[in-house]
Design an enzyme around this catalytic site. Structure first.
Site, short mmCIF file in Angstrom:
data_model
loop_
_atom_site.label_atom_id
_atom_site.label_comp_id
_atom_site.label_asym_id
_atom_site.label_seq_id
_atom_site.Cartn_x
_atom_site.Cartn_y
_atom_site.Cartn_z
N SER A 117 0.85 -1.19 0.00
CA SER A 117 0.00 0.00 0.00
C SER A 117 0.89 1.24 0.00
CB SER A 117 -0.95 -0.03 1.20
OG SER A 117 -1.85 1.06 1.16
N HIS A 123 -2.65 -1.14 -3.23
CA HIS A 123 -3.74 -0.18 -3.08
C HIS A 123 -3.43 1.07 -3.90
CE1 HIS A 123 -4.44 -2.05 1.17
NE2 HIS A 123 -4.93 -2.80 0.21
N ASP A 166 -4.55 -4.75 6.05
CA ASP A 166 -4.93 -5.58 4.91
C ASP A 166 -3.77 -6.50 4.52
OD1 ASP A 166 -6.60 -6.52 2.89
OD2 ASP A 166 -5.79 -5.10 1.42
#
Length: 347
Positions: free
Chosen positions: A162, A188, A284
């Protein structure tokens, strides 16, 4: 309670400056200390106010955001979050900014968007907390191993990242030879950015890098990047594994989600996989990486010292999902070792 993150908002549009300021000011842990309409105003405001974080528009008159960012990173390194239009041109510029050293990016909202800049405050707070040394020069990139030097096993590589992932993925994937193991990635990123990022990786790396499409067969020498937006990337297919783009609600606030990818790799490949969790905010991928490890996969996490944000790797490590924590510079080579991509003539 720690002091609020002090932010300077830089955008040539008064409307956009007002919207960003309103969104950030709604969070008690963020304080907007100033606004600027162009690079000249921003330079003076940075000198005067010494903000913790700057939000910077990519497209501005006189000096664009990319040129101004280069000057910031050279003369006064600090966390900068780029604000970009959701276009191919905007994506290209933003990816270049992330490589220069921008902390993260957000897309400008479209008409009628329900929660404009919904995650901006969290990114600002993470940027203000980061221990990253923005003044450190980038490490030299070693040339990728040649195809002839390696023979590849049957394992699948799955990577999740991310915030900070653009630079991290480039560093890892540039270590891969052209005949690397099949590799699937969830990073992401705003919807229109992933295609541009895949194209950029394809230019920078020896293997073929492409945005994943539904039904694409996993092949040696190919890397598949989850498209941003409406669907999750999974793998399935038994003895003929392929990419699947599936409609599901966001997981951990993300779509695509790293957990969804890792869960599917655990179910499909079991011990014939390597899972890697890189820099990023939140959690995540942590549970999915644990599932991969329980299924017999080898698992790697990025060290705190080399992360832009030690969030996802930290949670994964605390859960016991990470077999080895490694600095970013060592991860690419370790992946090749674990996938049996050994030099010819060695056992």
């Amino acid at each position: 309670m720690s002091a609020p993150a002090r932010v300077l908002v830089v955008d040539d549009s008064p409307t956009m400056r007002g919207l960003i300021t309103a969104v950030l000011s709604s969070d008690p842990e963020v304080s907007v200390i100033g606004q600027a309409g162009d690079a000249l105003e921003a330079r003076e405001a940075i000198k005067r106010l010494n903000p913790d974080v700057v939000t910077l528009d990519i497209e501005m008159p006189n000096m664009n955001g990319l040129d101004f960012l280069e000057k910031i990173m050279t003369l006064r390194p600090m966390p900068v979050i780029m604000v970009s239009t959701m276009t191919h041109r905007g994506a290209e510029a933003t990816l270049a900014a992330l490589e220069i050293g921008a902390f993260d990016c957000v897309g400008k909202p479209g008409p009628g968007e329900h929660r404009p800049f919904g995650d901006l405050a969290e990114k600002v707070k993470a940027a203000a907390r980061t221990q990253r040394q923005f003044s450190q020069p980038a490490a030299a990139v070693a040339p990728p191993p040649s195809v002839a030097d390696f023979r590849v096993g049957r394992k699948i590589v799955a990577i999740g990242s991310s915030t900070g992932g653009v630079e991290a993925l480039i560093a890892v994937l540039q270590k891969f030879p052209a005949n690397c193991p099949p590799t699937v990635i969830t990073q992401h990123m705003p919807p229109t950015f992933t295609k541009s990022f895949a194209e950029r990786l394809n230019r920078l790396c020896a293997p073929v890098v492409q945005e994943a499409t539904d039904g694409a067969r996993l092949e040696i020498g190919k890397i598949y990047l989850a498209p941003g937006g409406e669907r999750h990337l999974q793998v399935s297919g038994g003895s003929a594994p392929c990419c699947r783009l599936v409609d599901r609600a966001p997981v951990n606030g993300h779509r695509p989600s790293v957990d969804v990818l890792f869960d599917s790799v655990a179910e499909l490949a079991g011990r014939n996989a390597v899972g890697v969790i890189l820099t990023g905010m939140g959690r995540d991928g942590a549970a999915g990486l644990l599932k991969m490890r329980h299924a017999g996969a080898r698992t790697l996490g990025q060290t705190e010292k080399t992360c832009v944000v030690y969030g996802m790797p930290r949670v994964a490590h605390e859960l016991g999902a990470v077999e080895q924590q490694l600095p970013l510079t060592a991860i690419g080579e370790e992946i090749l070792k674990l996938t049996a991509a050994r030099k010819e003539g060695t056992e």
